[in-house]
Design an enzyme around this catalytic site. Structure first.
Site, PDB file in Angstrom:
ATOM      1  N   ALA A  10       0.811  -1.218   0.000  1.00 58.89           N
ATOM      2  CA  ALA A  10       0.000   0.000   0.000  1.00 58.89           C
ATOM      3  C   ALA A  10       0.840   1.262   0.000  1.00 58.89           C
ATOM      4  O   ALA A  10       0.303   2.371  -0.022  1.00 58.89           O
ATOM      5  CB  ALA A  10      -0.939   0.006   1.216  1.00 58.89           C
ATOM      6  N   GLY A  11       2.155   1.121  -0.001  1.00 60.22           N
ATOM      7  CA  GLY A  11       3.048   2.273   0.084  1.00 60.22           C
ATOM      8  C   GLY A  11       3.331   2.927  -1.257  1.00 60.22           C
ATOM      9  O   GLY A  11       2.795   2.543  -2.295  1.00 60.22           O
ATOM     10  N   ARG A  83      12.688   7.758   2.313  1.00 55.52           N
ATOM     11  CA  ARG A  83      13.750   8.684   2.688  1.00 55.52           C
ATOM     12  C   ARG A  83      13.242  10.113   2.587  1.00 55.52           C
ATOM     13  O   ARG A  83      12.589  10.496   1.629  1.00 55.52           O
ATOM     14  CB  ARG A  83      14.958   8.491   1.765  1.00 55.52           C
ATOM     15  CG  ARG A  83      16.193   9.229   2.206  1.00 55.52           C
ATOM     16  CD  ARG A  83      17.440   8.565   1.670  1.00 55.52           C
ATOM     17  NE  ARG A  83      17.457   8.488   0.216  1.00 55.52           N
ATOM     18  CZ  ARG A  83      18.273   9.200  -0.554  1.00 55.52           C
ATOM     19  NH1 ARG A  83      19.127  10.047  -0.004  1.00 55.52           N
ATOM     20  NH2 ARG A  83      18.258   9.070  -1.863  1.00 55.52           N
ATOM     21  N   ASN A  96      13.879   0.747   9.305  1.00 52.19           N
ATOM     22  CA  ASN A  96      13.550  -0.323   8.363  1.00 52.19           C
ATOM     23  C   ASN A  96      14.131  -1.685   8.740  1.00 52.19           C
ATOM     24  O   ASN A  96      13.603  -2.717   8.315  1.00 52.19           O
ATOM     25  CB  ASN A  96      14.005   0.065   6.961  1.00 52.19           C
ATOM     26  CG  ASN A  96      13.120   1.152   6.362  1.00 52.19           C
ATOM     27  OD1 ASN A  96      12.079   1.488   6.907  1.00 52.19           O
ATOM     28  ND2 ASN A  96      13.547   1.711   5.242  1.00 52.19           N
ATOM     29  N   ASP A 152      19.570   1.708 -10.112  1.00 48.10           N
ATOM     30  CA  ASP A 152      20.860   2.308 -10.480  1.00 48.10           C
ATOM     31  C   ASP A 152      21.171   2.033 -11.950  1.00 48.10           C
ATOM     32  O   ASP A 152      21.709   2.885 -12.666  1.00 48.10           O
ATOM     33  CB  ASP A 152      21.978   1.749  -9.593  1.00 48.10           C
ATOM     34  CG  ASP A 152      21.699   1.948  -8.117  1.00 48.10           C
ATOM     35  OD1 ASP A 152      21.164   3.001  -7.752  1.00 48.10           O
ATOM     36  OD2 ASP A 152      21.999   1.029  -7.329  1.00 48.10           O
ATOM     37  N   HIS A 181      24.147  -0.310  -3.174  1.00 51.57           N
ATOM     38  CA  HIS A 181      22.973   0.477  -3.573  1.00 51.57           C
ATOM     39  C   HIS A 181      22.833   1.728  -2.712  1.00 51.57           C
ATOM     40  O   HIS A 181      21.754   2.069  -2.260  1.00 51.57           O
ATOM     41  CB  HIS A 181      21.714  -0.389  -3.471  1.00 51.57           C
ATOM     42  CG  HIS A 181      20.464   0.282  -3.972  1.00 51.57           C
ATOM     43  ND1 HIS A 181      20.354   0.821  -5.230  1.00 51.57           N
ATOM     44  CD2 HIS A 181      19.265   0.501  -3.364  1.00 51.57           C
ATOM     45  CE1 HIS A 181      19.153   1.336  -5.388  1.00 51.57           C
ATOM     46  NE2 HIS A 181      18.462   1.162  -4.271  1.00 51.57           N
TER      47      HIS A 181
END
Length: 336
Positions: A10-11, A83, A96, A152, A181
């Site tokens: 749902a994010g 972020r 997280n 990336d 990453h």
């Protein structure tokens, strides 16, 4: 029949990622999990799209996580907080890490044979967390655990196409991106680009382009003015990598893509990479990986790099080593 599961559906990344997976004709079942009830609405919304995948939403109530994971073939994890301005990927770790740990426990006990694709940042630390949890539950298969670094690669392709002056070639441009990453651990091998950069490009231009690939996420955070980070491009990258995994499961051969993997996933290939890096200190590294039906089939050599890229590799190793150790230590720290 392929069952895909999105944890954190749902994010900001989870919703567009779920949409892209729903449109993939190779997926027959799509389970969406989140801690917020809106995930049910997301599932119903997606279920109206005329593609083969049956969609169902789950929350933590009534063992929803276990039900979502049961029978999973591929699990994608974008769960976590985004972020914010001034926040580094390392800052994200404090929040997280716990989220990823708990999800990893559920996967280890419910779907231990699934392919697991970790998007949750900081990937350099969250992937080792998943690995340690799987080891504790004696279900760790290094060939099936992946840190998704595809964004990336996507950025490198796009930015090189911009330099060439022709965005129509962006989907054809291939630039290997190795290392990790986050920030300086992201090492784009522009010298190995499938498409040559303009003849008049300078070393300063290459350094600037490298920096933009490494810190492209900051562009998005700044442009969104504090309202979020890279979600749509990350969802695209996650779906692209997931499709490669599914195609490999289905038997397609010759699929090669960079990914952050445990180096025991191909010990002979890893030995070559370690020799190229000049270190045995790293357990994980984003390598050029050849995929197969069981996951990592081969870790491919880094290959010839420029002197500038040699410097990038040397700068990345200690940072990457610290990130990996941080994730491992989070799981193995003594409980008070």
């Amino acid at each position: 029949m392929v069952k895909a599961v999105v944890l954190g559906a749902a994010g900001g990344i989870g919703q567009p990622l779920s949409l892209l997976l729903k449109t993939n004709p190779l997926i027959s079942e799509l389970s969406l999990f989140d801690i917020v009830p809106v995930v049910f609405g997301v599932a119903v919304d997606l279920s109206h799209i005329a593609t083969p995948a049956k969609v169902e939403g789950f929350t933590k109530d009534n063992d929803g996580l276990g039900k979502a994971l049961k029978g999973a073939d591929i699990i994608v994890i974008p769960a976590g907080v985004p972020r914010k301005p001034g926040m580094t990927r390392d800052d994200l770790f404090k929040i997280n890490a716990g989220i990823v740990r708990d999800l990893a426990v559920a996967i280890a006990t419910t779907a231990p044979k699934a392919f697991v694709l970790v998007i949750s940042n900081p990937v350099n630390s969250t992937v080792p967390i998943v690995a340690e949890i799987f080891k504790q539950h004696e279900v760790f298969d290094p060939k099936k655990l992946f840190g998704v670094t595809t964004l990336d690669v996507v950025r490198a392709s796009t930015f090189v196409a911009e330099k060439i002056g022709d965005l129509s070639v962006s989907t054809a441009v291939r630039v290997p991106v190795i290392g990790g990453h986050s920030g300086v651990t992201i090492i784009p091998l522009l010298s190995q680009s499938s498409h040559s950069l303009p003849a008049n490009i300078t070393q300063d231009d290459i350094a600037a382009l490298t920096n933009r690939i490494q810190f492209g996420g900051d562009e998005v955070v700044k442009a969104k003015d504090g309202t979020g980070s890279a979600t749509l491009s990350m969802a695209y990258a996650g779906a692209e990598f997931a499709e490669k995994i599914i195609r490999a499961i289905k038997g397609e051969v010759g699929l090669v893509t960079p990914s952050f993997v445990h180096l025991t996933s191909d010990k002979s290939g890893a030995e070559v990479v370690k020799e190229e890096l000049g270190t045995n200190e790293l357990e994980f590294f984003s390598c050029k990986v050849q995929l197969g039906a069981t996951g990592v089939e081969k870790i491919l050599p880094i290959g010839e790099v420029s002197s500038f890229e040699e410097g990038l590799i040397k700068a990345a190793i200690p940072e990457l080593k610290g990130n990996i150790e941080k994730g491992t230590a989070f799981v193995n720290a003594p409980k008070l």
